[in-house]
Design a protein around this motif. Sequence first.
Motif, PDB file in Angstrom:
ATOM      1  N   CYS A   9      -7.980   9.445  13.577  1.00 55.21           N
ATOM      2  CA  CYS A   9      -8.819  10.151  12.619  1.00 55.21           C
ATOM      3  C   CYS A   9      -7.970  11.116  11.792  1.00 55.21           C
ATOM      4  O   CYS A   9      -7.155  11.861  12.322  1.00 55.21           O
ATOM      5  CB  CYS A   9      -9.898  10.922  13.389  1.00 55.21           C
ATOM      6  SG  CYS A   9     -11.083  11.730  12.307  1.00 55.21           S
ATOM      7  N   GLY A  10      -8.144  11.048  10.464  1.00 60.01           N
ATOM      8  CA  GLY A  10      -7.417  11.958   9.589  1.00 60.01           C
ATOM      9  C   GLY A  10      -6.022  11.493   9.207  1.00 60.01           C
ATOM     10  O   GLY A  10      -5.316  12.194   8.494  1.00 60.01           O
ATOM     11  N   GLN A  11      -5.602  10.336   9.686  1.00 60.49           N
ATOM     12  CA  GLN A  11      -4.276   9.808   9.376  1.00 60.49           C
ATOM     13  C   GLN A  11      -4.394   8.681   8.357  1.00 60.49           C
ATOM     14  O   GLN A  11      -5.176   7.748   8.538  1.00 60.49           O
ATOM     15  CB  GLN A  11      -3.587   9.270  10.641  1.00 60.49           C
ATOM     16  CG  GLN A  11      -3.330  10.301  11.697  1.00 60.49           C
ATOM     17  CD  GLN A  11      -2.287  11.311  11.250  1.00 60.49           C
ATOM     18  OE1 GLN A  11      -1.282  10.961  10.666  1.00 60.49           O
ATOM     19  NE2 GLN A  11      -2.574  12.578  11.507  1.00 60.49           N
ATOM     20  N   ASP A  12      -3.626   8.778   7.283  1.00 64.68           N
ATOM     21  CA  ASP A  12      -3.610   7.712   6.295  1.00 64.68           C
ATOM     22  C   ASP A  12      -2.754   6.567   6.800  1.00 64.68           C
ATOM     23  O   ASP A  12      -1.763   6.770   7.511  1.00 64.68           O
ATOM     24  CB  ASP A  12      -3.032   8.209   4.971  1.00 64.68           C
ATOM     25  CG  ASP A  12      -3.963   9.184   4.255  1.00 64.68           C
ATOM     26  OD1 ASP A  12      -5.179   9.074   4.474  1.00 64.68           O
ATOM     27  OD2 ASP A  12      -3.461  10.022   3.503  1.00 64.68           O
ATOM     28  N   VAL A  13      -3.137   5.366   6.424  1.00 61.27           N
ATOM     29  CA  VAL A  13      -2.368   4.171   6.770  1.00 61.27           C
ATOM     30  C   VAL A  13      -1.969   3.493   5.470  1.00 61.27           C
ATOM     31  O   VAL A  13      -2.808   3.257   4.592  1.00 61.27           O
ATOM     32  CB  VAL A  13      -3.195   3.198   7.641  1.00 61.27           C
ATOM     33  CG1 VAL A  13      -2.424   1.921   7.893  1.00 61.27           C
ATOM     34  CG2 VAL A  13      -3.569   3.862   8.955  1.00 61.27           C
ATOM     35  N   ASP A  14      -0.694   3.203   5.334  1.00 64.24           N
ATOM     36  CA  ASP A  14      -0.162   2.556   4.135  1.00 64.24           C
ATOM     37  C   ASP A  14       0.477   1.239   4.558  1.00 64.24           C
ATOM     38  O   ASP A  14       1.506   1.237   5.226  1.00 64.24           O
ATOM     39  CB  ASP A  14       0.865   3.472   3.471  1.00 64.24           C
ATOM     40  CG  ASP A  14       1.423   2.906   2.189  1.00 64.24           C
ATOM     41  OD1 ASP A  14       0.807   1.988   1.609  1.00 64.24           O
ATOM     42  OD2 ASP A  14       2.498   3.380   1.747  1.00 64.24           O
ATOM     43  N   LEU A  15      -0.150   0.128   4.203  1.00 60.40           N
ATOM     44  CA  LEU A  15       0.382  -1.181   4.548  1.00 60.40           C
ATOM     45  C   LEU A  15       1.108  -1.770   3.344  1.00 60.40           C
ATOM     46  O   LEU A  15       0.560  -1.829   2.246  1.00 60.40           O
ATOM     47  CB  LEU A  15      -0.752  -2.119   4.970  1.00 60.40           C
ATOM     48  CG  LEU A  15      -1.550  -1.704   6.194  1.00 60.40           C
ATOM     49  CD1 LEU A  15      -2.686  -2.684   6.436  1.00 60.40           C
ATOM     50  CD2 LEU A  15      -0.656  -1.616   7.407  1.00 60.40           C
ATOM     51  N   ARG A  16       2.350  -2.197   3.575  1.00 63.86           N
ATOM     52  CA  ARG A  16       3.144  -2.804   2.512  1.00 63.86           C
ATOM     53  C   ARG A  16       3.846  -4.029   3.072  1.00 63.86           C
ATOM     54  O   ARG A  16       4.171  -4.092   4.259  1.00 63.86           O
ATOM     55  CB  ARG A  16       4.187  -1.827   1.989  1.00 63.86           C
ATOM     56  CG  ARG A  16       3.578  -0.644   1.253  1.00 63.86           C
ATOM     57  CD  ARG A  16       4.640   0.244   0.695  1.00 63.86           C
ATOM     58  NE  ARG A  16       4.970   1.238   1.707  1.00 63.86           N
ATOM     59  CZ  ARG A  16       6.067   1.976   1.699  1.00 63.86           C
ATOM     60  NH1 ARG A  16       6.947   1.830   0.756  1.00 63.86           N
ATOM     61  NH2 ARG A  16       6.283   2.848   2.646  1.00 63.86           N
ATOM     62  N   ASP A  17       4.084  -4.986   2.193  1.00 63.47           N
ATOM     63  CA  ASP A  17       4.844  -6.166   2.593  1.00 63.47           C
ATOM     64  C   ASP A  17       6.306  -5.788   2.815  1.00 63.47           C
ATOM     65  O   ASP A  17       6.827  -4.878   2.163  1.00 63.47           O
ATOM     66  CB  ASP A  17       4.779  -7.247   1.505  1.00 63.47           C
ATOM     67  CG  ASP A  17       3.410  -7.904   1.429  1.00 63.47           C
ATOM     68  OD1 ASP A  17       2.700  -7.916   2.444  1.00 63.47           O
ATOM     69  OD2 ASP A  17       3.067  -8.392   0.337  1.00 63.47           O
ATOM     70  N   ALA A  18       6.932  -6.497   3.715  1.00 63.16           N
ATOM     71  CA  ALA A  18       8.366  -6.313   3.934  1.00 63.16           C
ATOM     72  C   ALA A  18       9.118  -6.759   2.683  1.00 63.16           C
ATOM     73  O   ALA A  18       8.654  -7.605   1.927  1.00 63.16           O
ATOM     74  CB  ALA A  18       8.819  -7.137   5.132  1.00 63.16           C
ATOM     75  N   VAL A  19      10.274  -6.176   2.472  1.00 62.24           N
ATOM     76  CA  VAL A  19      11.138  -6.557   1.355  1.00 62.24           C
ATOM     77  C   VAL A  19      12.274  -7.402   1.923  1.00 62.24           C
ATOM     78  O   VAL A  19      13.169  -6.878   2.599  1.00 62.24           O
ATOM     79  CB  VAL A  19      11.693  -5.312   0.631  1.00 62.24           C
ATOM     80  CG1 VAL A  19      12.667  -5.719  -0.464  1.00 62.24           C
ATOM     81  CG2 VAL A  19      10.566  -4.461   0.084  1.00 62.24           C
ATOM     82  N   PRO A  20      12.232  -8.726   1.697  1.00 58.96           N
ATOM     83  CA  PRO A  20      13.304  -9.572   2.232  1.00 58.96           C
ATOM     84  C   PRO A  20      14.606  -9.352   1.465  1.00 58.96           C
ATOM     85  O   PRO A  20      14.611  -9.261   0.241  1.00 58.96           O
ATOM     86  CB  PRO A  20      12.780 -10.991   2.027  1.00 58.96           C
ATOM     87  CG  PRO A  20      11.796 -10.880   0.919  1.00 58.96           C
ATOM     88  CD  PRO A  20      11.235  -9.494   0.968  1.00 58.96           C
ATOM     89  N   VAL A  21      15.701  -9.235   2.211  1.00 58.97           N
ATOM     90  CA  VAL A  21      17.022  -9.072   1.624  1.00 58.97           C
ATOM     91  C   VAL A  21      17.843 -10.293   2.023  1.00 58.97           C
ATOM     92  O   VAL A  21      18.184 -10.465   3.197  1.00 58.97           O
ATOM     93  CB  VAL A  21      17.708  -7.777   2.129  1.00 58.97           C
ATOM     94  CG1 VAL A  21      19.141  -7.692   1.623  1.00 58.97           C
ATOM     95  CG2 VAL A  21      16.908  -6.556   1.716  1.00 58.97           C
TER      96      VAL A  21
END
Length: 138
Positions: A9-21
């Motif tokens: 509760c109260g924590q933001d979640v930021d989902l992003r795709d991995a960046v392939p190198v």
Amino acid sequence: AYVDSHRMCGQDVDLRDAVPVGIAIVASIVVESDFYQSEIRQAAEIALGDGVDGLFHAGNLRFGEDLFASDIIAALMALDGVQNVCLIRFKRVGNDHPDQIETGRITLNGIEIAVCDNISGARERGYFHLYLNGGASG
């Protein structure tokens, strides 16, 4: 639903795709005299591949985890019939990235993850080229 069930509760979640190198690897392999080069090539392609036993298999490397030349050399030296391995190129794919042979380390940050799919026509996803010396031809 999965993320919501674990979020605090109260924590933001930021989902992003991995960046392939994409990683470019060129290696010279000395094959023991009683082994066929073709057998060693096949085993090396498996060892460096993205299959279950490969170094670049999903889950073997973590996001932002640096890639070390010693990991490549160790994967190849572990193969029966390999006498010696010398890396000739070890770098991120692309002309703007320098070779990291001298440092022996490709630095990755944040959500970057090393990939080396070795698929013709998709060099941006990484590739390797193997020179085999010694051993029996065939």
